[in-house]
Design a protein around this motif. Sequence first.
Motif, PDB file in Angstrom:
ATOM      1  N   HIS A  39      -0.031   1.015   8.457  1.00  0.00           N
ATOM      2  CA  HIS A  39      -1.349   0.664   9.006  1.00  0.00           C
ATOM      3  C   HIS A  39      -1.265   0.698  10.525  1.00  0.00           C
ATOM      4  O   HIS A  39      -0.346   0.142  11.110  1.00  0.00           O
ATOM      5  N   HIS A  77      -9.229   2.069   5.496  1.00  0.00           N
ATOM      6  CA  HIS A  77      -9.314   2.552   4.118  1.00  0.00           C
ATOM      7  C   HIS A  77      -9.672   1.388   3.232  1.00  0.00           C
ATOM      8  O   HIS A  77      -9.787   0.266   3.675  1.00  0.00           O
ATOM      9  N   HIS A  96       0.817  -1.217   0.000  1.00  0.00           N
ATOM     10  CA  HIS A  96       0.000   0.000   0.000  1.00  0.00           C
ATOM     11  C   HIS A  96       0.852   1.269   0.000  1.00  0.00           C
ATOM     12  O   HIS A  96       0.362   2.343  -0.329  1.00  0.00           O
ATOM     13  N   HIS A 132       2.053   2.723   2.716  1.00  0.00           N
ATOM     14  CA  HIS A 132       1.852   3.521   3.926  1.00  0.00           C
ATOM     15  C   HIS A 132       1.674   2.619   5.134  1.00  0.00           C
ATOM     16  O   HIS A 132       1.515   1.409   4.995  1.00  0.00           O
TER      17      HIS A 132
HETATM   18 ZN    ZN Z   1      -3.223   0.600   3.322  1.00  0.00          ZN
END
Ligand code: ZN
Length: 160
Positions: free
Chosen positions: A153, A159, A149, A151
């Motif tokens: 978590h 999301h 992703h 980023h």
């Molecule tokens: Zn994510």
Amino acid sequence: MSIEPNQVVSIYYTLRDETGAVIDRSAPAQPLSYLHGHGNLVPGLERELTGKSAGDKLRVKVSAADGYGEYQPDLVQQVPRRALKGIRELTVGMRLEAQTRDGARMLTVSRIVGDMVTLDGNHPLAGKTLDFEIEIAAVRAATETEIAHGHVHTPDSHHH
Ligand code: ZN
């Protein structure tokens, strides 16, 4: 564990401008966590953090070019107030989202004179030297999903 791409790094930070005024800082006991090596921080800061470890403290001065970019005068435009009639109370400093050919862009209302409104598409920190004081709180390996992703978590992140 020293910082390298695909690790989740948590930092306490204070960001000052060239005059020493504080622009932004992490909340007490709430370090900022980000995924290293994915462009989540300005390039000049991410580069200096590479190879550092939890507990390290550093002071990093980042030039505009390595930060939010040079100030671009051609991103400033003047529009008549009636072009913004959907906005009730137009004030200097207000940020607006505009749809452009390149997608959504944030514009700052930088000046209002009579019927003319000046809109500035530069990042508010464009053209500024950034002075970061950093303390590295933690470093851990990212999960495969986080890497996919791009980023971090956290238990309360959500999301699609
Ligand atoms: Zn994510």
